[in-house]
Scaffold this active site. Structure first.
Site, PDB file in Angstrom:
ATOM      1  N   LYS A  69      -6.780   9.476  -7.892  1.00  0.00           N
ATOM      2  CA  LYS A  69      -7.215  10.301  -6.752  1.00  0.00           C
ATOM      3  C   LYS A  69      -8.047  11.472  -7.278  1.00  0.00           C
ATOM      4  CE  LYS A  69      -5.890   8.602  -2.815  1.00  0.00           C
ATOM      5  NZ  LYS A  69      -6.951   8.016  -2.015  1.00  0.00           N
ATOM      6  N   ASP A 104      -1.050   6.035  -5.661  1.00  0.00           N
ATOM      7  CA  ASP A 104      -2.093   7.042  -5.872  1.00  0.00           C
ATOM      8  C   ASP A 104      -1.645   8.052  -6.928  1.00  0.00           C
ATOM      9  OD1 ASP A 104      -3.658   6.144  -3.456  1.00  0.00           O
ATOM     10  OD2 ASP A 104      -1.805   6.776  -2.466  1.00  0.00           O
ATOM     11  N   HIS A 163      -0.426  10.839  -2.504  1.00  0.00           N
ATOM     12  CA  HIS A 163      -1.742  10.499  -1.963  1.00  0.00           C
ATOM     13  C   HIS A 163      -2.666  11.706  -1.817  1.00  0.00           C
ATOM     14  CE1 HIS A 163      -4.704   9.709   1.241  1.00  0.00           C
ATOM     15  NE2 HIS A 163      -4.738   8.497   0.725  1.00  0.00           N
ATOM     16  N   HIS A 181       0.833  -1.209   0.000  1.00  0.00           N
ATOM     17  CA  HIS A 181       0.000   0.000   0.000  1.00  0.00           C
ATOM     18  C   HIS A 181       0.869   1.260   0.000  1.00  0.00           C
ATOM     19  CE1 HIS A 181      -2.616   2.879   2.445  1.00  0.00           C
ATOM     20  NE2 HIS A 181      -3.295   2.705   1.336  1.00  0.00           N
TER      21      HIS A 181
HETATM   22  O1  G3P Z   1      -6.491   1.725  -2.809  1.00  0.00           O
HETATM   23  C1  G3P Z   1      -6.644   1.324  -1.492  1.00  0.00           C
HETATM   24  C2  G3P Z   1      -6.394   2.470  -0.535  1.00  0.00           C
HETATM   25  O2  G3P Z   1      -5.190   3.068  -0.890  1.00  0.00           O
HETATM   26  C3  G3P Z   1      -7.483   3.499  -0.539  1.00  0.00           C
HETATM   27  O3  G3P Z   1      -7.338   4.488   0.424  1.00  0.00           O
HETATM   28  O4  G3P Z   1      -6.658   6.698   1.257  1.00  0.00           O
HETATM   29  O5  G3P Z   1      -5.050   4.826   1.364  1.00  0.00           O
HETATM   30  O6  G3P Z   1      -5.608   5.864  -0.823  1.00  0.00           O
HETATM   31  P1  G3P Z   1      -6.106   5.502   0.558  1.00  0.00           P
HETATM   32 MG    MG Z   2      -4.574   4.605  -2.276  1.00  0.00          MG
END
Ligand code: G3P
Ligand code: MG
Length: 258
Positions: free
Chosen positions: A112, A37, A50, A8
């Site tokens: 995003k 992202d 992000h 992640h």
């Molecule tokens: O794509 C899964 C996760 O990354 C979604 O939430 O806020 O971590 O980008 P976030």
């Molecule tokens: Mg994400």
């Protein structure tokens, strides 16, 4: 089918999120894939970050969309995490695709665009992934359902996933109706019922952000298609200690004889 482990924002527990050190580390740890992202600069270049605003993860201030590429790559995207990553820069999607292309890693590109709906983000990202021949290995996802509809129009065969943190009514039907073949959910809403609904509607279910062993085990038990974790090393270790995994690695007695 094994639950695939996606790092992640890269191996973001150990290196600054969405930077090359975090991606390199995920690769070294043997993650199955990387989630990252994507936002657009002022000159419409897709970059990996992000937040819409650079403040949290760089030494700059203001919005990504107000920086040109030349300006944004001057920022330090590593020091906020640790001084050992000083001068790590924001990565372009193109550089990331070049890096990942010869590797066997899967990709999840999260668009995003749920706060700022960047014009043409879908086609810019899609065309770049296509040019690198990476469409089969890539899942495009977004919290913005309109974006996933646009992606479906660009290419009905593209792998797309709707992202959500809440269990709305008829979630799986809704996800199908916007053209997605995947659903990415927050761990909190994971349930056996949702797993079954995804199975029935043919949706690949992936879960974020799964950092605890008990949560990982639950995803493995449900045979989720994937999970997103900041600690891919732990998720791999946990997956390899599953009973099935141990059995499948054991050599069959007849194979041993020779
Ligand atoms: O794509 C899964 C996760 O990354 C979604 O939430 O806020 O971590 O980008 P976030
Ligand atoms: Mg994400």
């Amino acid at each position: 089918m094994k639950t695939r482990i996606f790092a992640h924002r890269g191996a973001s527990q150990y290196a600054p999120e969405n930077t090359m050190p975090a991606f390199e580390l995920a690769y070294e740890m043997n993650a199955d894939g990387i989630e990252t992202d994507v936002q657009l600069t002022k000159d419409h270049i897709p970059v990996l970050i992000h937040d819409e605003n650079v403040r949290r993860t760089t030494n700059g201030i203001g919005f990504v969309q107000d920086y040109t590429l030349q300006e944004i790559i001057q920022l330090d995207a590593g020091s906020w995490f640790s001084s050992s990553f000083t001068n790590t820069s924001i990565v372009t999607l193109e550089k990331f695709l070049q890096w990942i292309s010869p590797k066997s890693l899967k990709l999840n590109l999260e668009l995003k665009n749920n706060v700022i709906d960047y014009k043409n983000l879908e086609s810019i990202v899609y065309n770049m992934v296509k040019d690198y021949g990476l469409l089969e290995r890539t899942v495009f996802s977004s919290f913005n359902p309109k974006s996933m509809e646009r992606m479906y129009k660009l290419d009905p065969a593209a792998n797309t996933a709707f992202l959500t943190t809440s269990k709305i009514r008829r979630l799986t039907q809704f996800t199908r109706s916007i053209g997605c073949n995947g659903l990415h959910i927050k761990y909190r809403i994971l349930s056996s019922q949702l797993v079954e609904e995804c199975r029935k509607t043919g949706l690949d279910l992936r879960v974020f952000t799964v950092n605890r062993p008990a949560q990982m085990d639950r995803c493995y038990k449900f045979k989720c298609a994937g999970l997103f974790t900041d600690v891919p090393d732990f998720a791999l270790k946990q997956r390899s200690s599953l009973p099935n995994e141990r059995t499948s690695k054991r050599i069959h007695p007849f194979q041993r004889r020779r």
